[in-house]
Design a protein around this motif. Structure first.
Motif, PDB file in Angstrom:
ATOM      1  N   ASN A  73       0.774  -1.528   0.204  1.00  0.00           N
ATOM      2  CA  ASN A  73      -0.006  -0.406   0.183  1.00  0.00           C
ATOM      3  C   ASN A  73       0.827   1.378  -0.135  1.00  0.00           C
ATOM      4  N   ASN A 109      -6.236  -0.038   0.072  1.00  0.00           N
ATOM      5  CA  ASN A 109      -5.462   0.295  -0.078  1.00  0.00           C
ATOM      6  C   ASN A 109      -4.169  -0.348  -1.113  1.00  0.00           C
ATOM      7  N   LEU A 110      -4.855  -1.344  -0.999  1.00  0.00           N
ATOM      8  CA  LEU A 110      -3.563  -1.970  -2.622  1.00  0.00           C
ATOM      9  C   LEU A 110      -4.187  -1.028  -4.192  1.00  0.00           C
TER      10      LEU A 110
END
Ligand code: ADP
Ligand code: MG
Length: 554
Positions: free
Chosen positions: A308, A360-361
């Motif tokens: 992230n 988040n990725l």
């Protein structure tokens, strides 16, 4: 002695950096504090200086066992009596330090979180005067952060066991709102002064690159740009660390590895060799780097995409702590996303948390695919506004590569997503656009939709490239599932109606022999037919969103 004087006498610096004086003054007055500063911002002094100024002992809770000794040694060199307590001490050493604490020999004691609530330590500190508890790397208390340490959750119990509650100060380089909230709540800070310095690191140059042969690129890049300088190469797995160290060493580079699978002596030796400059390059997993204070790291190259933006920014931030120009380069490939997704999937955790991890990725994936200023993307993540649209110090701001209009391609893709009922992922949409006879396409009867085969001339990778750009700029919503599905957003209408024109780097979209065909296709094609449908859809989605109390972007 006034604070400026202490700074000069003990640390040799003439001035405080942004935020330091405010935090220090407040801590000395006994107020709780939360210091949020980027890596290299100078957080240590914010608790070390009050420790000198205050009567009594300062307890520093730090997760960095391997660095405690170095930090304590350098404090002692500066004339500040310090000690540490962690698992590397044998019993005699431990008792000796307890004795020293009892005898008031130390101003600062570093303690590993696991050691806080041991009986011997609690019994001891009950009776002595503790003026400050400093929690370094405080994001380790949050499960949402990237360095969660369960033993951090024990900190409040330790603080509560003290006879008199001292001031508590927490420090982190993590700036996401949720984690800051968690730090406040879980440590139990009381009305803390909160100081956030800007997160921009103007001396860092950011670049995202898609290269087909990463090791070849790395060798050329180092030969061209960094023949003698130090730097870090981050890899996602231990295996790739090992193999890359070998590749680099074979080519004559001075490189060592660092990962959690090595024994601790070897790890420590490699780390020391890198920090002292005996070895120039360290190839490491994310196990390396927290708390490391090497000022002259000139490049941080991510051989694989991390999980992230937060992790990326912390790792990249280890470059250029001395303020000199340094490079932060992320080498990006589709397989990195797959790897990261598998990791999320295989971690047996609750679906809500998985969704956050996917989200988040995705932010980092968007970072890799955007044409906008990279610095702005980073700072936006930390809710910080940058004064300019263009920082002029990232690959997107100074990239001179030719841009091409991709509005029509984008319209075709958006239409196709709509025509397949917003029920499929990128691969299926690409297959349909290319008119694939793939079994899955035929079984789902997607060869009947009106967008079937309307982008025959494009390669899979070119369409995928456009899709990812559209996702990154919010014209497509990619669900955060195990199998992400593409959906339209309220912004898609602007592209479908032609109100918004989109551009993308030409060289990323076409292979040489495809240039001619592609340019033909740009002239042809008309997909006005979908605008009406899209309007209907938009209204429908707004209605649903309103009913469910969701944001209208879905
Ligand atoms: P952080 O913990 O925030 O990542 P550190 O406390 O390790 O950062 O400090 C980073 C570097 O900045 C160190 O080399 C430190 O000595 C230096 N530094 C800290 N404060 C000052 C200052 N006021 N003036 C000059 N250098 C400073
Ligand atoms: Mg630090």
């Amino acid at each position: 002695m006034d604070l400026q004087n202490i700074l000069k006498t003990y640390f040799g610096y003439d001035e405080f950096r942004n935020g330091q004086d405010k935090l220090i003054e407040s801590i000395i007055k006994g107020r709780d504090a939360l210091g949020i500063m980027p890596t290299g911002g100078g957080k240590s002094i914010c608790y070390q200086l009050p420790a000198i100024a205050l009567d009594g002992i300062t307890i520093v809770i730090s997760p960095l066992i391997s660095l405690m000794k170095d930090q304590v040694d350098s404090l002692n060199e500066l004339g500040i009596n310090a000690a540490f307590i962690n698992s590397t001490l044998d019993n005699d050493e431990f008792l000796q330090i307890l004795e020293g604490i009892r005898g008031n020999s130390y101003k600062i004691v570093y303690v590993a979180p696991e050691r806080l609530n041991t009986d011997s330590f609690i019994n001891l500190v009950k009776d002595i005067r503790i003026s400050l508890v400093a929690v370094d790397e405080a994001h380790c208390i949050s499960q949402w952060g990237h360095d969660f340490r369960p033993s951090y959750l024990e900190i409040p119990r330790f603080i509560n066991s003290l006879k008199q509650r001292p001031a508590v100060a927490a420090f982190t380089a993590t700036a996401t709102k949720e984690i800051i909230k968690e730090i406040n709540r879980l440590i139990g800070l009381r009305n803390p002064i909160e100081v956030t310095t800007g997160f921009d690191r103007p001396n860092l140059y950011y670049q995202v690159l898609k290269v087909s042969n990463k090791s070849k690129f790395l060798i050329e890049y180092l030969n061209e740009n960094f023949k003698t300088e130090s730097g870090i190469v981050y890899c996602s797995t231990r295996k790739s660390v090992e193999s890359l160290v070998k590749v680099l060493s074979d080519k004559g580079f001075s490189a060592v590895g660092y990962h959690g699978g090595m024994n601790s002596e070897e790890r420590q030796k490699n780390q020391d060799d890198f920090i002292l400059g005996n070895k120039r390059i360290i190839v490491a997993t994310n196990a390396f780097g927290m708390g490391i204070d090497k000022p002259d790291v000139r490049f941080v190259i991510h051989y694989n995409m991390p999980k992230n933006m937060e992790a990326y920014y912390q790792e990249a931030g280890r470059a250029g702590r001395d303020g000199e120009k340094s490079d932060c380069i992320l080498l990006y490939s589709a397989s990195d996303i797959v790897k990261q997704k598998l990791m999320i999937q295989n971690n047996d955790i609750d679906p809500k948390r998985q969704e956050i991890l996917y989200k988040n990725l995705q932010y980092l994936v968007n970072y890799c695919n955007t044409n906008d200023c990279l610095r702005n993307q980073i700072l936006n993540y930390f809710d910080e506004d940058f004064a300019n649209d263009k920082c002029k110090n990232c690959s997107n701001c100074i990239d001179s590569s030719e841009m091409m209009d991709i509005t029509l391609e984008a319209q075709k893709i958006l239409s196709c997503i709509y025509r397949v009922s917003q029920r499929y992922g990128a691969n299926m949409v690409i297959q349909v656009l290319r008119g694939s006879k793939n079994k899955k396409v035929l079984e789902a009867r997607l060869d009947n939709v009106s967008t079937y085969g309307i982008m025959k001339e494009y390669s899979d990778s070119a369409i995928s490239e456009i899709i990812m750009t559209l996702v990154s700029s919010g014209y497509i919503h990619m669900t955060h599932d195990k199998y992400p599905v593409l959906k339209l957003t309220s912004k898609s209408a602007d592209v479908l109606s032609g109100k918004t024109k989109l551009h993308h780097k030409k060289h990323l979209l076409q292979k040489k022999d495809e240039k001619e065909k592609a340019s033909k296709s740009i002239k042809g094609g008309n997909i006005d037919f979908d605008i009406e449908l899209f309007e209907k859809l938009k209204q429908y989605r707004y209605k649903i969103a309103q009913e469910k109390g969701l944001p209208p972007y879905v």
